[in-house]
Motif scaffolding. Structure first.
Motif, PDB file in Angstrom:
ATOM      1  N   THR A  83       0.849  -1.182   0.000  1.00  0.00           N
ATOM      2  CA  THR A  83       0.000   0.000   0.000  1.00  0.00           C
ATOM      3  C   THR A  83       0.886   1.234   0.000  1.00  0.00           C
ATOM      4  N   PHE A  84       0.450   2.262  -0.691  1.00  0.00           N
ATOM      5  CA  PHE A  84       1.177   3.523  -0.642  1.00  0.00           C
ATOM      6  C   PHE A  84       0.181   4.667  -0.614  1.00  0.00           C
ATOM      7  N   ARG A  85       0.628   5.742  -0.035  1.00  0.00           N
ATOM      8  CA  ARG A  85      -0.191   6.937   0.100  1.00  0.00           C
ATOM      9  C   ARG A  85       0.465   8.056  -0.682  1.00  0.00           C
ATOM     10  N   LYS A  86      -0.375   8.824  -1.345  1.00  0.00           N
ATOM     11  CA  LYS A  86       0.139   9.892  -2.197  1.00  0.00           C
ATOM     12  C   LYS A  86      -0.583  11.185  -1.846  1.00  0.00           C
ATOM     13  N   PRO A  87       0.177  12.245  -1.561  1.00  0.00           N
ATOM     14  CA  PRO A  87      -0.469  13.532  -1.312  1.00  0.00           C
ATOM     15  C   PRO A  87      -1.219  13.984  -2.561  1.00  0.00           C
ATOM     16  N   ASP A  88      -2.376  14.521  -2.338  1.00  0.00           N
ATOM     17  CA  ASP A  88      -3.241  14.887  -3.457  1.00  0.00           C
ATOM     18  C   ASP A  88      -4.124  16.036  -3.011  1.00  0.00           C
ATOM     19  N   THR A  89      -4.887  16.581  -3.900  1.00  0.00           N
ATOM     20  CA  THR A  89      -5.894  17.582  -3.538  1.00  0.00           C
ATOM     21  C   THR A  89      -7.261  17.008  -3.871  1.00  0.00           C
ATOM     22  N   ASN A  90      -8.221  17.240  -2.981  1.00  0.00           N
ATOM     23  CA  ASN A  90      -9.562  16.730  -3.242  1.00  0.00           C
ATOM     24  C   ASN A  90     -10.331  17.716  -4.115  1.00  0.00           C
ATOM     25  N   GLN A  91     -11.611  17.469  -4.328  1.00  0.00           N
ATOM     26  CA  GLN A  91     -12.406  18.285  -5.240  1.00  0.00           C
ATOM     27  C   GLN A  91     -12.580  19.716  -4.756  1.00  0.00           C
ATOM     28  N   SER A  92     -12.529  19.907  -3.458  1.00  0.00           N
ATOM     29  CA  SER A  92     -12.688  21.267  -2.925  1.00  0.00           C
ATOM     30  C   SER A  92     -11.359  22.013  -2.880  1.00  0.00           C
ATOM     31  N   TYR A 100      -3.394   4.039  -2.379  1.00  0.00           N
ATOM     32  CA  TYR A 100      -3.324   3.144  -3.531  1.00  0.00           C
ATOM     33  C   TYR A 100      -2.678   1.839  -3.080  1.00  0.00           C
ATOM     34  N   TYR A 101      -2.924   0.773  -3.823  1.00  0.00           N
ATOM     35  CA  TYR A 101      -2.209  -0.470  -3.567  1.00  0.00           C
ATOM     36  C   TYR A 101      -2.066  -1.263  -4.860  1.00  0.00           C
ATOM     37  N   VAL A 111      -2.483  -0.828 -10.349  1.00  0.00           N
ATOM     38  CA  VAL A 111      -2.492   0.047  -9.181  1.00  0.00           C
ATOM     39  C   VAL A 111      -3.945   0.430  -8.963  1.00  0.00           C
ATOM     40  N   VAL A 112      -4.454   0.143  -7.770  1.00  0.00           N
ATOM     41  CA  VAL A 112      -5.866   0.382  -7.471  1.00  0.00           C
ATOM     42  C   VAL A 112      -5.956   1.476  -6.422  1.00  0.00           C
ATOM     43  N   SER A 113      -6.892   2.412  -6.604  1.00  0.00           N
ATOM     44  CA  SER A 113      -7.095   3.462  -5.611  1.00  0.00           C
ATOM     45  C   SER A 113      -8.171   3.034  -4.626  1.00  0.00           C
ATOM     46  N   LEU A 115     -10.841   4.390  -4.249  1.00  0.00           N
ATOM     47  CA  LEU A 115     -12.141   4.612  -4.890  1.00  0.00           C
ATOM     48  C   LEU A 115     -12.385   3.622  -6.022  1.00  0.00           C
ATOM     49  N   ASP A 116     -11.594   2.552  -6.081  1.00  0.00           N
ATOM     50  CA  ASP A 116     -11.707   1.467  -7.062  1.00  0.00           C
ATOM     51  C   ASP A 116     -11.359   1.863  -8.489  1.00  0.00           C
ATOM     52  N   GLY A 117     -10.686   2.983  -8.682  1.00  0.00           N
ATOM     53  CA  GLY A 117     -10.123   3.261  -9.991  1.00  0.00           C
ATOM     54  C   GLY A 117      -8.823   2.488 -10.098  1.00  0.00           C
ATOM     55  N   TYR A 118      -8.387   2.164 -11.305  1.00  0.00           N
ATOM     56  CA  TYR A 118      -7.148   1.415 -11.407  1.00  0.00           C
ATOM     57  C   TYR A 118      -6.384   1.800 -12.660  1.00  0.00           C
ATOM     58  N   MET A 119      -5.063   1.569 -12.591  1.00  0.00           N
ATOM     59  CA  MET A 119      -4.171   1.831 -13.707  1.00  0.00           C
ATOM     60  C   MET A 119      -3.434   0.524 -14.012  1.00  0.00           C
ATOM     61  N   PRO A 120      -3.642  -0.078 -15.192  1.00  0.00           N
ATOM     62  CA  PRO A 120      -2.948  -1.316 -15.522  1.00  0.00           C
ATOM     63  C   PRO A 120      -1.448  -1.068 -15.701  1.00  0.00           C
ATOM     64  N   LEU A 121      -0.646  -1.982 -15.171  1.00  0.00           N
ATOM     65  CA  LEU A 121       0.804  -1.870 -15.311  1.00  0.00           C
ATOM     66  C   LEU A 121       1.369  -2.984 -16.188  1.00  0.00           C
ATOM     67  N   LEU A 122       1.062  -4.225 -15.836  1.00  0.00           N
ATOM     68  CA  LEU A 122       1.576  -5.373 -16.584  1.00  0.00           C
ATOM     69  C   LEU A 122       0.435  -6.281 -16.991  1.00  0.00           C
ATOM     70  N   GLY A 123       0.530  -6.849 -18.180  1.00  0.00           N
ATOM     71  CA  GLY A 123      -0.490  -7.776 -18.649  1.00  0.00           C
ATOM     72  C   GLY A 123       0.085  -9.162 -18.881  1.00  0.00           C
ATOM     73  N   ASN A 124      -0.776 -10.096 -19.159  1.00  0.00           N
ATOM     74  CA  ASN A 124      -0.413 -11.492 -19.456  1.00  0.00           C
ATOM     75  C   ASN A 124       0.371 -12.134 -18.326  1.00  0.00           C
ATOM     76  N   LEU A 125      -0.055 -11.902 -17.088  1.00  0.00           N
ATOM     77  CA  LEU A 125       0.618 -12.507 -15.945  1.00  0.00           C
ATOM     78  C   LEU A 125       0.042 -13.886 -15.672  1.00  0.00           C
ATOM     79  N   LYS A 126       0.908 -14.828 -15.387  1.00  0.00           N
ATOM     80  CA  LYS A 126       0.454 -16.149 -14.958  1.00  0.00           C
ATOM     81  C   LYS A 126       0.501 -16.252 -13.447  1.00  0.00           C
TER      82      LYS A 126
END
Length: 133
Positions: A83-92, A100-101, A111-113, A115-126
């Motif tokens: 798990t990692f935490r990233k400083p960010d700004t919210n909507q306000s 993220y984790y 990488v999943v936030s 809020l269940d958003g995700y960024m694919p990093l690697l594909g075709n993993l066994k």
């Protein structure tokens, strides 16, 4: 057979013509098998090179994305997660921290936030084993 005094000719392959045509067919099939073998090897090498390139690209993307993040180790019912935490700004516009984790989804490492958003990093993993050090 004779028809009104003339012999009837039947056109057909002779034994020599049949042997020659079989030899040509065998040679052609051998060439085809050899070509398919070479193509399969070339495809395998290309896929390995593409996987290596994808690994480097995903590492660079993750490094850039996590430039200002800090890592923590998290244990839950699914097992250990990185798990990692990233400083960010919210909507306000206020300072906030997004969690993220790294996770495996289907055959991808993503990488999943929180809020269940995700960024694919690697594909075709066994198989994927994550370790926090």
């Amino acid at each position: 057979m004779r028809l009104i005094g003339r012999p009837i000719k039947h056109s057909a392959f002779t034994l020599i013509e049949m042997v020659i045509s079989m030899a040509i067919l065998i040679l052609t099939s051998q060439l085809l098998v050899a070509t398919v073998g070479v193509l399969q090897k070339a495809i395998k090498v290309t896929q390995q090179q593409q996987n290596t390139i994808n690994w480097h690209i995903s590492t660079i993307q993750l490094d850039q994305f996590l430039a200002d993040a800090y890592f923590t180790h998290h244990q839950d019912q699914d097992g250990s997660k990185i798990t990692f935490r990233k400083p960010d700004t919210n909507q306000s516009g206020e300072e906030a921290e997004t969690v993220y984790y790294l996770k495996r989804m289907k055959n991808e490492m993503v990488v999943v936030s929180q809020l269940d958003g995700y960024m694919p990093l690697l594909g075709n993993l066994k198989q994927l084993q994550l370790d926090y050090q």
